[in-house]
Design an enzyme around this catalytic site. Structure first.
Site, PDB file in Angstrom:
ATOM      1  N   GLY A  52      13.909   2.963  38.919  1.00 21.99           N
ATOM      2  CA  GLY A  52      12.609   2.831  38.268  1.00 21.99           C
ATOM      3  C   GLY A  52      11.532   2.151  39.090  1.00 21.99           C
ATOM      4  O   GLY A  52      10.364   2.535  39.039  1.00 21.99           O
ATOM      5  N   ASP A 108      10.283  -2.083  37.189  1.00 23.16           N
ATOM      6  CA  ASP A 108       9.185  -1.281  36.669  1.00 23.16           C
ATOM      7  C   ASP A 108       8.666  -1.853  35.355  1.00 23.16           C
ATOM      8  O   ASP A 108       7.472  -1.994  35.155  1.00 23.16           O
ATOM      9  CB  ASP A 108       9.610   0.191  36.505  1.00 23.16           C
ATOM     10  CG  ASP A 108      10.943   0.369  35.765  1.00 23.16           C
ATOM     11  OD1 ASP A 108      11.521  -0.632  35.297  1.00 23.16           O
ATOM     12  OD2 ASP A 108      11.408   1.521  35.657  1.00 23.16           O
ATOM     13  N   ASP A 111      11.422  -4.915  29.125  1.00 26.96           N
ATOM     14  CA  ASP A 111      11.494  -4.402  27.758  1.00 26.96           C
ATOM     15  C   ASP A 111      12.241  -5.446  26.922  1.00 26.96           C
ATOM     16  O   ASP A 111      11.669  -6.469  26.568  1.00 26.96           O
ATOM     17  CB  ASP A 111      12.195  -3.037  27.820  1.00 26.96           C
ATOM     18  CG  ASP A 111      12.178  -2.274  26.512  1.00 26.96           C
ATOM     19  OD1 ASP A 111      11.241  -2.455  25.735  1.00 26.96           O
ATOM     20  OD2 ASP A 111      13.110  -1.502  26.260  1.00 26.96           O
ATOM     21  N   LYS A 139       6.526  -4.880  27.961  1.00 21.42           N
ATOM     22  CA  LYS A 139       6.487  -4.535  26.529  1.00 21.42           C
ATOM     23  C   LYS A 139       6.920  -5.776  25.767  1.00 21.42           C
ATOM     24  O   LYS A 139       8.065  -5.877  25.338  1.00 21.42           O
ATOM     25  CB  LYS A 139       7.500  -3.418  26.257  1.00 21.42           C
ATOM     26  CG  LYS A 139       6.990  -2.019  26.308  1.00 21.42           C
ATOM     27  CD  LYS A 139       8.054  -1.101  25.711  1.00 21.42           C
ATOM     28  CE  LYS A 139       8.123   0.210  26.428  1.00 21.42           C
ATOM     29  NZ  LYS A 139       9.267   1.031  25.989  1.00 21.42           N
ATOM     30  N   PHE A 160       7.347   4.522  24.371  1.00 22.77           N
ATOM     31  CA  PHE A 160       8.151   4.932  25.514  1.00 22.77           C
ATOM     32  C   PHE A 160       7.283   5.617  26.556  1.00 22.77           C
ATOM     33  O   PHE A 160       6.651   6.637  26.279  1.00 22.77           O
ATOM     34  CB  PHE A 160       9.310   5.838  25.091  1.00 22.77           C
ATOM     35  CG  PHE A 160      10.316   5.993  26.189  1.00 22.77           C
ATOM     36  CD1 PHE A 160      11.271   5.010  26.412  1.00 22.77           C
ATOM     37  CD2 PHE A 160      10.277   7.094  27.033  1.00 22.77           C
ATOM     38  CE1 PHE A 160      12.182   5.122  27.459  1.00 22.77           C
ATOM     39  CE2 PHE A 160      11.186   7.213  28.082  1.00 22.77           C
ATOM     40  CZ  PHE A 160      12.136   6.227  28.292  1.00 22.77           C
ATOM     41  N   ASP A 167      11.360   6.945  34.071  1.00 25.29           N
ATOM     42  CA  ASP A 167      11.880   8.268  33.707  1.00 25.29           C
ATOM     43  C   ASP A 167      12.279   8.363  32.244  1.00 25.29           C
ATOM     44  O   ASP A 167      12.449   7.357  31.552  1.00 25.29           O
ATOM     45  CB  ASP A 167      13.130   8.576  34.532  1.00 25.29           C
ATOM     46  CG  ASP A 167      14.344   7.774  34.050  1.00 25.29           C
ATOM     47  OD1 ASP A 167      14.216   6.542  33.926  1.00 25.29           O
ATOM     48  OD2 ASP A 167      15.394   8.381  33.758  1.00 25.29           O
ATOM     49  N   ARG A 173       9.580  10.830  36.952  1.00 25.43           N
ATOM     50  CA  ARG A 173       9.391   9.699  37.872  1.00 25.43           C
ATOM     51  C   ARG A 173       8.272   9.966  38.869  1.00 25.43           C
ATOM     52  O   ARG A 173       7.646   9.048  39.382  1.00 25.43           O
ATOM     53  CB  ARG A 173      10.673   9.428  38.662  1.00 25.43           C
ATOM     54  CG  ARG A 173      11.841   8.897  37.860  1.00 25.43           C
ATOM     55  CD  ARG A 173      12.880   8.303  38.801  1.00 25.43           C
ATOM     56  NE  ARG A 173      14.199   8.146  38.207  1.00 25.43           N
ATOM     57  CZ  ARG A 173      14.596   7.108  37.479  1.00 25.43           C
ATOM     58  NH1 ARG A 173      13.752   6.127  37.234  1.00 25.43           N
ATOM     59  NH2 ARG A 173      15.817   7.035  37.003  1.00 25.43           N
TER      60      ARG A 173
HETATM   61  P1  IMP Z   1      15.465  -3.964  29.292  1.00 23.73           P
HETATM   62  O1  IMP Z   1      16.817  -4.365  29.826  1.00 23.73           O
HETATM   63  O2  IMP Z   1      15.531  -3.595  27.843  1.00 23.73           O
HETATM   64  O3  IMP Z   1      14.379  -4.974  29.571  1.00 23.73           O
HETATM   65  O4  IMP Z   1      15.121  -2.610  29.959  1.00 23.73           O
HETATM   66  C1  IMP Z   1      14.550  -2.534  31.171  1.00 23.73           C
HETATM   67  C2  IMP Z   1      14.837  -1.181  31.794  1.00 23.73           C
HETATM   68  O5  IMP Z   1      14.792  -0.138  30.828  1.00 23.73           O
HETATM   69  C3  IMP Z   1      13.766  -0.897  32.794  1.00 23.73           C
HETATM   70  O6  IMP Z   1      14.244  -1.215  34.073  1.00 23.73           O
HETATM   71  C4  IMP Z   1      13.520   0.577  32.623  1.00 23.73           C
HETATM   72  O7  IMP Z   1      14.293   1.288  33.553  1.00 23.73           O
HETATM   73  C5  IMP Z   1      13.989   0.934  31.253  1.00 23.73           C
HETATM   74  N1  IMP Z   1      12.862   1.122  30.306  1.00 23.73           N
HETATM   75  C6  IMP Z   1      12.425   0.267  29.350  1.00 23.73           C
HETATM   76  N2  IMP Z   1      11.367   0.756  28.679  1.00 23.73           N
HETATM   77  C7  IMP Z   1      11.120   1.960  29.234  1.00 23.73           C
HETATM   78  C8  IMP Z   1      10.128   2.976  28.988  1.00 23.73           C
HETATM   79  O8  IMP Z   1       9.228   2.871  28.117  1.00 23.73           O
HETATM   80  N3  IMP Z   1      10.199   4.082  29.764  1.00 23.73           N
HETATM   81  C9  IMP Z   1      11.140   4.254  30.733  1.00 23.73           C
HETATM   82  N4  IMP Z   1      12.073   3.328  31.017  1.00 23.73           N
HETATM   83  C10 IMP Z   1      12.068   2.196  30.265  1.00 23.73           C
HETATM   84 MG    MG Z   2      14.463   0.337  35.548  1.00 29.53          MG
END
Ligand code: IMP
Ligand code: MG
Length: 194
Positions: A52, A108, A111, A139, A160, A167, A173
């Site tokens: 990402g 990237d 979340d 986010k 999203f 992706d 991407r």
């Molecule tokens: P987390 O562990 O929930 O913080 O997720 C982080 C990872 O989820 C990031 O490195 C992204 O690869 C993926 N991700 C989270 N939100 C999105 C989105 O809206 N679009 C695409 N990938 C996302």
């Molecule tokens: Mg990622």
């Protein structure tokens, strides 16, 4: 040959464009200046969360004139769906020695925070001199673990998004900007990693 007309949208599968290529470029330059203020002229090691963060890392590092080292780590997170699938797993690990180094982890998007927390903790075990984190997108509304990045490009709503490295099931991407994926396109496809 006549100049091709620029498409009004990045991709037909997007419900809306959130960030244009030009907006991202400007912000990447200013994040680089923020980073420069912290590290001054010192060397540091960038750790990029592939796939990402590939585009963000490539653009960011070209805006930084410090001596930098680059390593990558890959953590699985999403399947062919748009919500995190629980505990992320390291599927490609670091190769550089980062003991006593200043480390900047780059992703990237922040979340739930699980991915960045996992990588940050893993890096800390390797006894670096310091660890900081940098994400292009945040986010905030979806955070599940207490973690904020040291450098954030843009705060975005809980939608999203794809493009500029991000992706859905490994697609989109390569879009130069970032947009919200249409809900009817957020289904099926092969399993993928973040
Ligand atoms: P987390 O562990 O929930 O913080 O997720 C982080 C990872 O989820 C990031 O490195 C992204 O690869 C993926 N991700 C989270 N939100 C999105 C989105 O809206 N679009 C695409 N990938 C996302
Ligand atoms: Mg990622």
């Amino acid at each position: 040959m006549p100049a091709a007309k620029k498409p009004a949208t990045l991709h037909p599968d997007l419900a809306e464009v959130l960030l244009t290529e030009a907006q991202i470029r400007r912000r990447v330059k200013s994040i680089a200046r923020e980073i420069k203020k912290v590290y001054d002229d010192r060397e540091f090691t960038m750790i990029s969360l592939i796939n990402g963060a590939v585009m963000f890392t490539a653009d960011l590092m070209r805006e930084i004139d410090n001596p930098v080292r680059l390593d990558c780590i890959r953590v699985s997170s999403y399947g062919a769906k748009t919500k995190s699938i629980g505990t992320p797993q390291v599927i490609y690990n670091l190769t550089l020695d980062i003991a006593r180094r200043d480390v900047l982890v780059i992703d990237d998007i922040l979340d739930t925070g699980k991915t960045l927390k996992l990588v940050r903790d893993l890096v800390l075990e390797l006894k670096p001199a310091s660890v900081r984190t940098c994400v292009l997108l945040d986010k905030k509304a979806r955070r599940e673990v207490a973690l904020e990045a040291d450098f954030v490009g843009f705060e975005i709503p809980d939608k999203f998004v794809v493009g500029y490295g991000l992706d859905f099931a490994e697609r989109y991407r390569n879009l130069p900007g970032i947009g919200v994926l249409r809900p009817d396109k957020q289904t099926a496809g092969a399993w993928a990693t973040g």
